[in-house]
Write a protein that holds these residues in place. Structure first.
Motif, short mmCIF file in Angstrom:
data_model
loop_
_atom_site.label_atom_id
_atom_site.label_comp_id
_atom_site.label_asym_id
_atom_site.label_seq_id
_atom_site.Cartn_x
_atom_site.Cartn_y
_atom_site.Cartn_z
N GLY A 110 -19.03 16.45 -14.27
CA GLY A 110 -18.87 15.02 -14.09
C GLY A 110 -17.58 14.46 -14.67
N ALA A 111 -16.79 15.30 -15.33
CA ALA A 111 -15.53 14.83 -15.90
C ALA A 111 -14.59 14.39 -14.78
CB ALA A 111 -14.87 15.92 -16.74
N ARG A 112 -13.76 13.42 -15.09
CA ARG A 112 -12.78 12.91 -14.12
C ARG A 112 -11.65 13.92 -13.93
NH1 ARG A 112 -8.00 9.94 -14.34
NH2 ARG A 112 -8.09 9.90 -16.60
N ARG A 113 -11.05 14.38 -15.03
CA ARG A 113 -9.95 15.35 -14.92
C ARG A 113 -9.98 16.27 -16.13
NH1 ARG A 113 -5.16 12.57 -13.29
NH2 ARG A 113 -5.27 11.55 -15.31
N VAL A 114 -9.84 17.57 -15.86
CA VAL A 114 -9.77 18.57 -16.91
C VAL A 114 -8.45 19.30 -16.78
CG1 VAL A 114 -10.78 20.69 -17.84
CG2 VAL A 114 -12.28 18.86 -17.04
N TRP A 115 -7.73 19.37 -17.89
CA TRP A 115 -6.46 20.10 -17.97
C TRP A 115 -6.74 21.43 -18.65
CZ3 TRP A 115 -1.91 17.87 -16.16
CH2 TRP A 115 -1.99 16.51 -15.87
N VAL A 116 -6.55 22.52 -17.94
CA VAL A 116 -6.72 23.85 -18.51
C VAL A 116 -5.35 24.30 -19.00
CG1 VAL A 116 -7.47 26.22 -18.10
CG2 VAL A 116 -8.59 24.32 -16.87
N VAL A 117 -5.23 24.53 -20.30
CA VAL A 117 -3.95 24.91 -20.90
C VAL A 117 -3.95 26.42 -21.09
CG1 VAL A 117 -2.35 24.53 -22.79
CG2 VAL A 117 -3.90 22.68 -22.09
N ALA A 118 -3.15 27.10 -20.26
CA ALA A 118 -3.08 28.56 -20.30
C ALA A 118 -2.13 29.03 -21.40
CB ALA A 118 -2.60 29.09 -18.95
N ASP A 119 -2.55 30.05 -22.14
CA ASP A 119 -1.61 30.75 -23.01
C ASP A 119 -0.69 31.55 -22.09
OD1 ASP A 119 -2.95 29.76 -25.22
OD2 ASP A 119 -3.25 31.74 -26.14
N ARG A 120 0.56 31.69 -22.49
CA ARG A 120 1.56 32.36 -21.64
C ARG A 120 1.52 33.87 -21.84
NH1 ARG A 120 5.97 28.75 -19.75
NH2 ARG A 120 7.05 30.70 -19.43
N ASP A 121 0.43 34.50 -21.45
CA ASP A 121 0.30 35.96 -21.43
C ASP A 121 -0.79 36.30 -20.42
OD1 ASP A 121 -2.11 35.35 -22.78
OD2 ASP A 121 -1.42 36.17 -24.69
N ALA A 122 -0.93 37.57 -20.11
CA ALA A 122 -1.89 37.98 -19.07
C ALA A 122 -3.31 37.54 -19.39
CB ALA A 122 -1.80 39.48 -18.83
N PRO A 123 -3.82 37.77 -20.63
CA PRO A 123 -5.17 37.29 -20.92
C PRO A 123 -5.29 35.77 -20.80
CG PRO A 123 -4.48 38.88 -22.59
CD PRO A 123 -3.28 38.57 -21.75
N GLY A 124 -4.23 35.05 -21.18
CA GLY A 124 -4.24 33.59 -21.09
C GLY A 124 -4.34 33.10 -19.66
N TYR A 125 -3.60 33.74 -18.75
CA TYR A 125 -3.66 33.34 -17.34
C TYR A 125 -5.03 33.68 -16.74
CZ TYR A 125 1.35 32.51 -17.71
OH TYR A 125 2.59 32.04 -18.08
N ARG A 126 -5.59 34.83 -17.11
CA ARG A 126 -6.93 35.20 -16.62
C ARG A 126 -7.96 34.19 -17.13
NH1 ARG A 126 -4.98 40.52 -17.46
NH2 ARG A 126 -5.90 40.58 -19.54
N HIS A 127 -7.85 33.83 -18.40
CA HIS A 127 -8.76 32.84 -18.99
C HIS A 127 -8.65 31.51 -18.24
CE1 HIS A 127 -9.70 29.61 -22.00
NE2 HIS A 127 -10.77 30.37 -22.18
#
Length: 175
Positions: free
Chosen positions: A106-123
């Motif tokens: 139900g949230a209006r907008r969610v910002w997913v902040v990726a860590d700049r590495d392969a596990p971060g992008y997968r997360h």
């Protein structure tokens, strides 16, 4: 050492993540462990899949405010100091589950902040995929400088200067 307390919607304690920095010949090494509160006190081991800062997240969903999902507790605290509502899951890059996403429904907008590495992008991809049918808009962004949100802010950038993650942001934003 730092301890991050995870809470239920009513503020009761669900568990705690403890971060330990140990001196190593190449600097410091971070390690983490989890504890849960029982009727007998603190015990080692995992706890229910609730997001960090859950009471604040529930309030932000109800009020239509943006929510930032980071990979770790330190970045959540950085976002909080910047006046934002932020959350993460226990267990780092591999610890996000659909149960976490349900709290953001139900949230209006969610910002997913990726860590700049392969596990971060997968997360980031896992988080965004779990939210796509639960929230109105999902954005996937990353630090302009450094590995994560804390590095980004420590480099003098504002949160508004996070960069879209190529491909991921366009895919989940619908663009």
């Amino acid at each position: 050492m730092a301890a991050y307390v995870y809470r239920w919607p009513d503020g009761g304690v669900a568990g705690c993540v403890v971060r330990v920095r140990t001196l190593h010949r190449q600097g410091y090494v971070k390690s983490f462990y989890q504890r849960r509160l029982t009727e007998n006190g603190w015990e080692s081991g995992g706890f229910a899949r609730v997001p960090f800062h859950l009471p604040e997240v529930i309030e932000a969903v109800a009020e239509g405010r943006d929510i930032f999902v980071c990979e770790g507790e330190a970045d959540v605290l950085t976002a909080t100091r910047a006046g934002l509502t932020a959350t993460c899951n226990a267990g780092g890059a591999s610890g996000w589950y659909r149960e976490h996403a349900e709290w953001l429904r139900g949230a209006r907008r969610v910002w997913v902040v990726a860590d700049r590495d392969a596990p971060g992008y997968r997360h980031a991809a896992r988080v965004a995929e779990s939210l796509v049918d639960a929230v109105a808009q999902v954005r996937v962004v990353q630090a302009r400088d450094g590995k994560d949100l804390t590095d980004h802010c420590n480099a003098g950038h504002l949160v508004s200067e996070l960069d879209p993650v190529p491909v991921l942001d366009a895919h989940f934003r619908g663009g």
